[in-house]
Motif scaffolding. Structure first.
Motif, PDB file in Angstrom:
ATOM      1  N   ALA A   1       0.848  -1.192   0.000  1.00 15.85           N
ATOM      2  CA  ALA A   1       0.000   0.000   0.000  1.00 15.85           C
ATOM      3  C   ALA A   1       0.882   1.240   0.000  1.00 15.85           C
ATOM      4  O   ALA A   1       2.066   1.181   0.361  1.00 15.85           O
ATOM      5  CB  ALA A   1      -0.927   0.002   1.203  1.00 15.85           C
ATOM      6  N   LEU A   2       0.290   2.343  -0.404  1.00 19.25           N
ATOM      7  CA  LEU A   2       0.978   3.631  -0.416  1.00 19.25           C
ATOM      8  C   LEU A   2       0.006   4.687   0.070  1.00 19.25           C
ATOM      9  O   LEU A   2      -1.102   4.808  -0.464  1.00 19.25           O
ATOM     10  CB  LEU A   2       1.460   3.960  -1.839  1.00 19.25           C
TER      11      LEU A   2
ATOM     12  N   LEU B   1      -1.876  -1.025  -3.259  1.00 18.84           N
ATOM     13  CA  LEU B   1      -1.312  -1.135  -4.602  1.00 18.84           C
ATOM     14  C   LEU B   1      -1.599  -2.557  -5.076  1.00 18.84           C
ATOM     15  O   LEU B   1      -0.849  -3.496  -4.786  1.00 18.84           O
ATOM     16  CB  LEU B   1       0.189  -0.850  -4.575  1.00 18.84           C
ATOM     17  N   ALA B   2      -2.713  -2.716  -5.750  1.00 16.79           N
ATOM     18  CA  ALA B   2      -3.171  -4.031  -6.181  1.00 16.79           C
ATOM     19  C   ALA B   2      -3.875  -3.894  -7.518  1.00 16.79           C
ATOM     20  O   ALA B   2      -4.459  -2.846  -7.813  1.00 16.79           O
ATOM     21  CB  ALA B   2      -4.134  -4.630  -5.137  1.00 16.79           C
ATOM     22  N   PRO B   3      -3.831  -4.916  -8.366  1.00 19.73           N
ATOM     23  CA  PRO B   3      -4.450  -4.819  -9.690  1.00 19.73           C
ATOM     24  C   PRO B   3      -5.927  -4.433  -9.625  1.00 19.73           C
ATOM     25  O   PRO B   3      -6.664  -4.884  -8.741  1.00 19.73           O
ATOM     26  CB  PRO B   3      -4.268  -6.226 -10.265  1.00 19.73           C
ATOM     27  N   TRP B   4      -6.334  -3.604 -10.561  1.00 19.44           N
ATOM     28  CA  TRP B   4      -7.738  -3.201 -10.680  1.00 19.44           C
ATOM     29  C   TRP B   4      -8.444  -4.274 -11.494  1.00 19.44           C
ATOM     30  O   TRP B   4      -8.512  -4.207 -12.708  1.00 19.44           O
ATOM     31  CB  TRP B   4      -7.824  -1.833 -11.347  1.00 19.44           C
TER      32      TRP B   4
ATOM     33  N   VAL C   1      -2.251  13.034  -8.672  1.00 21.23           N
ATOM     34  CA  VAL C   1      -1.535  13.587  -7.523  1.00 21.23           C
ATOM     35  C   VAL C   1      -1.702  12.644  -6.340  1.00 21.23           C
ATOM     36  O   VAL C   1      -2.824  12.298  -5.956  1.00 21.23           O
ATOM     37  CB  VAL C   1      -2.068  14.989  -7.180  1.00 21.23           C
ATOM     38  N   GLU C   2      -0.583  12.233  -5.779  1.00 20.09           N
ATOM     39  CA  GLU C   2      -0.598  11.332  -4.623  1.00 20.09           C
ATOM     40  C   GLU C   2      -0.775  12.159  -3.346  1.00 20.09           C
ATOM     41  O   GLU C   2      -0.446  13.346  -3.289  1.00 20.09           O
ATOM     42  CB  GLU C   2       0.704  10.537  -4.588  1.00 20.09           C
ATOM     43  N   ASP C   3      -1.282  11.537  -2.301  1.00 24.06           N
ATOM     44  CA  ASP C   3      -1.522  12.247  -1.042  1.00 24.06           C
ATOM     45  C   ASP C   3      -0.244  12.771  -0.395  1.00 24.06           C
ATOM     46  O   ASP C   3      -0.297  13.684   0.426  1.00 24.06           O
ATOM     47  CB  ASP C   3      -2.262  11.333  -0.052  1.00 24.06           C
ATOM     48  N   ASP C   4       0.917  12.207  -0.729  1.00 24.96           N
ATOM     49  CA  ASP C   4       2.170  12.702  -0.165  1.00 24.96           C
ATOM     50  C   ASP C   4       2.764  13.851  -0.973  1.00 24.96           C
ATOM     51  O   ASP C   4       3.875  14.302  -0.706  1.00 24.96           O
ATOM     52  CB  ASP C   4       3.196  11.570   0.004  1.00 24.96           C
TER      53      ASP C   4
ATOM     54  N   GLY D   1      -5.504   0.273  -8.034  1.00 24.78           N
ATOM     55  CA  GLY D   1      -4.649  -0.147  -9.132  1.00 24.78           C
ATOM     56  C   GLY D   1      -3.191  -0.262  -8.694  1.00 24.78           C
ATOM     57  O   GLY D   1      -2.843   0.021  -7.550  1.00 24.78           O
ATOM     58  N   THR D   2      -2.346  -0.670  -9.642  1.00 20.05           N
ATOM     59  CA  THR D   2      -0.925  -0.783  -9.370  1.00 20.05           C
ATOM     60  C   THR D   2      -0.126  -0.419 -10.617  1.00 20.05           C
ATOM     61  O   THR D   2      -0.438  -0.911 -11.715  1.00 20.05           O
ATOM     62  CB  THR D   2      -0.523  -2.195  -8.905  1.00 20.05           C
TER      63      THR D   2
END
Length: 215
Positions: A47-48, A53-56, A95-98, A170-171
């Motif tokens: 996860a991030l 982080l896993a296939p959709w 945009v990622e949360d970080d 998704g990943t």
């Protein structure tokens, strides 16, 4: 022998990666100030930023399915009027949360891009929302939600509408054949990584969007 992409192209032909991308160390994914890079089927954390982080696995596989998904994106945006002779296209600036931003590295630097934002033409009457969400999945392996209009940008052959998007799942390890690596890039490094001049107006608009969020 140069490696093959695990995914064949749309005609079923193997895709040779002539200059492979080097992935970054696993720790890079958890450090917001660092560039992180994954290659097809490469290792990733589970996860991030709290999102797996896993296939959709339920991604649409028909035009109607993508259109139905895109219909949920209700955004305020200006009219879209491509200049005469230019094809309509759409892209997602994820945009990622970080605070980092997702970029794709086109296979064998297609079009002269070492890295860029996922985008594609709105072919066969596909809407702009549909195109942006689909391209984020096909090129970056990500399941995204569009959250805001960002900018319209004149490219070499297309006039492209870009949207701010957030990752739902998704990943990037499941990137399609058009992409040989996916990067997660700190805002301060975007111009260095997305170094094609066509992307500079999009990066400028993104910085202005970030500034507006901080006010």
């Amino acid at each position: 022998m140069p490696p093959l992409h695990p995914c064949p192209d749309d005609e079923g032909n193997p895709v040779v990666i002539r200059i492979p991308t080097v992935p970054t160390a696993p720790a890079s994914w958890q450090e917001p100030a660092r560039l992180a890079t994954v290659v097809p089927n490469g290792p990733l954390p589970d996860a991030l930023n709290g999102i797996p982080l896993a296939p959709w696995t339920t991604a649409p596989d028909t035009a109607d399915g993508w259109a139905a998904l895109a219909d949920r994106a209700l955004l305020e945006e200006p009219p879209f009027v491509p200049p005469e002779g230019m094809s309509a296209a759409a892209g997602a600036v994820v945009v990622e949360d970080d605070g980092r931003v997702w970029l794709v590295a086109p296979s064998n630097r297609f079009g002269g891009y070492s890295a860029t934002f996922p985008k594609g033409r709105a072919d066969s009457g596909a809407g702009l929302h549909c195109t942006a969400i689909r391209e984020a999945f096909e090129e970056a392996g990500l399941h995204v939600q569009l959250v805001a209009f960002l900018a319209d940008s004149r490219r070499t052959l297309t006039y492209t509408r870009y949207y701010i998007a957030r990752r739902l799942g998704g990943t990037p390890a499941a990137m399609g054949w058009e992409t040989q690596a996916v990067h997660l890039v700190p805002l301060t490094q975007l111009e260095r990584v997305a170094s094609h001049h066509n992307d500079f107006p999009v990066i400028k608009a993104l910085r202005e969007w970030f500034d507006a969020q901080r006010r």
